[in-house]
Design a protein around this motif. Structure first.
Motif, short mmCIF file in Angstrom:
data_model
loop_
_atom_site.label_atom_id
_atom_site.label_comp_id
_atom_site.label_asym_id
_atom_site.label_seq_id
_atom_site.Cartn_x
_atom_site.Cartn_y
_atom_site.Cartn_z
N LEU A 165 42.10 40.50 44.32
CA LEU A 165 42.48 40.97 42.98
C LEU A 165 42.31 42.48 42.88
CD1 LEU A 165 43.18 40.64 39.97
CD2 LEU A 165 40.75 40.17 39.57
N ILE A 207 49.27 43.09 41.95
CA ILE A 207 48.36 41.94 41.89
C ILE A 207 49.13 40.64 42.11
CG2 ILE A 207 46.86 40.60 40.35
CD1 ILE A 207 46.03 43.26 39.04
N THR A 210 49.99 39.79 45.69
CA THR A 210 48.83 39.60 46.56
C THR A 210 48.67 38.15 47.03
OG1 THR A 210 47.65 41.54 45.77
CG2 THR A 210 46.32 39.75 46.66
N THR A 250 51.10 37.04 35.58
CA THR A 250 50.07 37.46 36.53
C THR A 250 48.70 37.00 36.10
OG1 THR A 250 51.38 39.39 37.16
CG2 THR A 250 49.04 39.44 37.70
N VAL A 254 46.33 34.66 38.38
CA VAL A 254 44.97 35.05 38.77
C VAL A 254 43.97 33.97 38.36
CG1 VAL A 254 43.10 36.69 38.32
CG2 VAL A 254 45.42 37.54 38.76
N TRP A 255 44.15 33.41 37.18
CA TRP A 255 43.25 32.36 36.73
C TRP A 255 43.39 31.11 37.60
CZ3 TRP A 255 39.03 31.53 34.15
CH2 TRP A 255 38.71 30.22 33.75
N LYS A 257 44.52 30.95 40.68
CA LYS A 257 44.13 31.24 42.07
C LYS A 257 42.78 31.97 42.14
CE LYS A 257 48.15 29.87 43.75
NZ LYS A 257 48.30 28.71 44.67
N ARG A 258 41.95 31.81 41.13
CA ARG A 258 40.72 32.61 41.06
C ARG A 258 39.79 32.36 42.25
NH1 ARG A 258 40.81 28.65 37.33
NH2 ARG A 258 39.07 27.17 37.14
N MET A 261 41.48 34.73 44.75
CA MET A 261 41.73 36.09 44.27
C MET A 261 40.43 36.87 44.04
SD MET A 261 44.93 36.91 44.11
CE MET A 261 45.21 38.15 42.84
N LEU A 262 39.34 36.16 43.77
CA LEU A 262 38.08 36.83 43.44
C LEU A 262 37.07 36.79 44.57
CD1 LEU A 262 37.70 35.56 39.76
CD2 LEU A 262 38.46 37.80 40.53
#
Length: 280
Positions: A165, A207, A210, A250, A254-255, A257-258, A261-262
């Motif tokens: 991320l 992002i 990614t 996005t 991100v949520w 794929k957290r 991603m994190l």
């Protein structure tokens, strides 16, 4: 005893080379555009008026790729460059991402355009579809070529040190700032845009690409197709709604794929596949 040693593979591009990558990329692009900003009459008289079809425009656009090739050759040699280019052949990825690139991105532009009362597709010129197809082909050799640098070099190196991320956010910020001089240059599409939404859009897109990049194990092909869709001339002007739709998309990605991603675990970190040596 027989010699059981094997020749070492190409040297990996170390992390500290990222400074050189960014420095050379900005030096090429800002140097070319700077000539037209500092001495516009002199530059126009000697090199011609700058435009999207000018050779200098291509040079400025290709700066990330040029810098990437310089670094790969510097550290990996010709064998390293061959391995680096093999990332173009990594075509296996998530079917869901393929659908998003082929259908989802056009849908964003269409919905954004309809929201502002615009057309579903870019209106055809009097000459028909031919000129738009020509522009579409030309675009293949502009924005997508940047991905040799952004996703080819910067993304793997950054993912050695930060979660995907944040790697995407850093690249998006640098990517947006890299475009900044073009906003002061007449004769380019950027001169009529507002920089802040553009910067937000760049961070968002960096992002968003990614997880596509990591799911395809460092493929350069998928980010290039993603980039090509973003500048497809068939999709209508949807500013600023396309940016805000992409921000929402996005955030949802991100949520969802957290877990990947994190966290740095599992992210692609090799510039040169199979490269050896220190990465620090």
């Amino acid at each position: 005893m027989a010699d059981t040693t094997f020749p070492a593979g190409p040297r990996q591009v170390p992390s500290h080379a990222l400074i050189g990558f960014f420095g050379l990329t900005f030096a090429i692009t800002w140097g070319v555009v700077g000539i037209y900003l500092v001495a516009p009459d002199w530059a126009a008289a000697r090199f011609g008026e700058i435009s999207g079809a000018h050779p200098f425009f291509f040079l400025a656009t290709w700066a990330p790729a040029i810098s990437a090739f310089v670094l790969v050759l510097r550290y990996g040699g010709r064998a390293g460059l061959k391995a680096f280019l093999s990332r173009l052949t990594l075509w296996r990825g998530s079917p869901g991402w393929a659908i998003f690139i082929l259908i989802g991105i056009p849908a964003v532009f269409m919905i954004g355009s309809l929201t502002k009362g615009g057309p579903l597709l870019t209106p055809l010129p009097p000459d028909g579809v031919g000129p738009i197809l020509a522009v579409l082909f030309l675009m293949l050799f502009l924005g997508p070529i940047e991905e040799f640098g952004w996703r080819g070099v910067a993304q793997p190196i950054l993912q050695r040190h930060v979660a995907p991320l944040w790697a995407g956010a850093i690249i998006g910020t640098v990517w947006g700032l890299w475009h900044l001089p073009a906003f002061f240059l007449s004769g380019t599409v950027f001169s009529g845009w507002n920089f802040f939404p553009f910067l937000v859009g760049n961070i968002t897109l960096a992002i968003l690409v990614t997880p596509i990049f990591n799911a395809a194990r460092g493929s350069l092909l998928w980010p290039m197709l993603f980039h090509w869709q973003l500048i497809n001339p068939f999709w209508p002007d949807a500013q600023p709604y396309d940016t805000w739709i992409l921000v929402a998309v996005t955030a949802a990605v991100v949520w969802q794929k957290r877990e990947t991603m994190l966290r740095r675990g599992g992210a692609v970190t090799e510039v040169i596949p199979g490269g050896t040596g220190e990465r620090a």
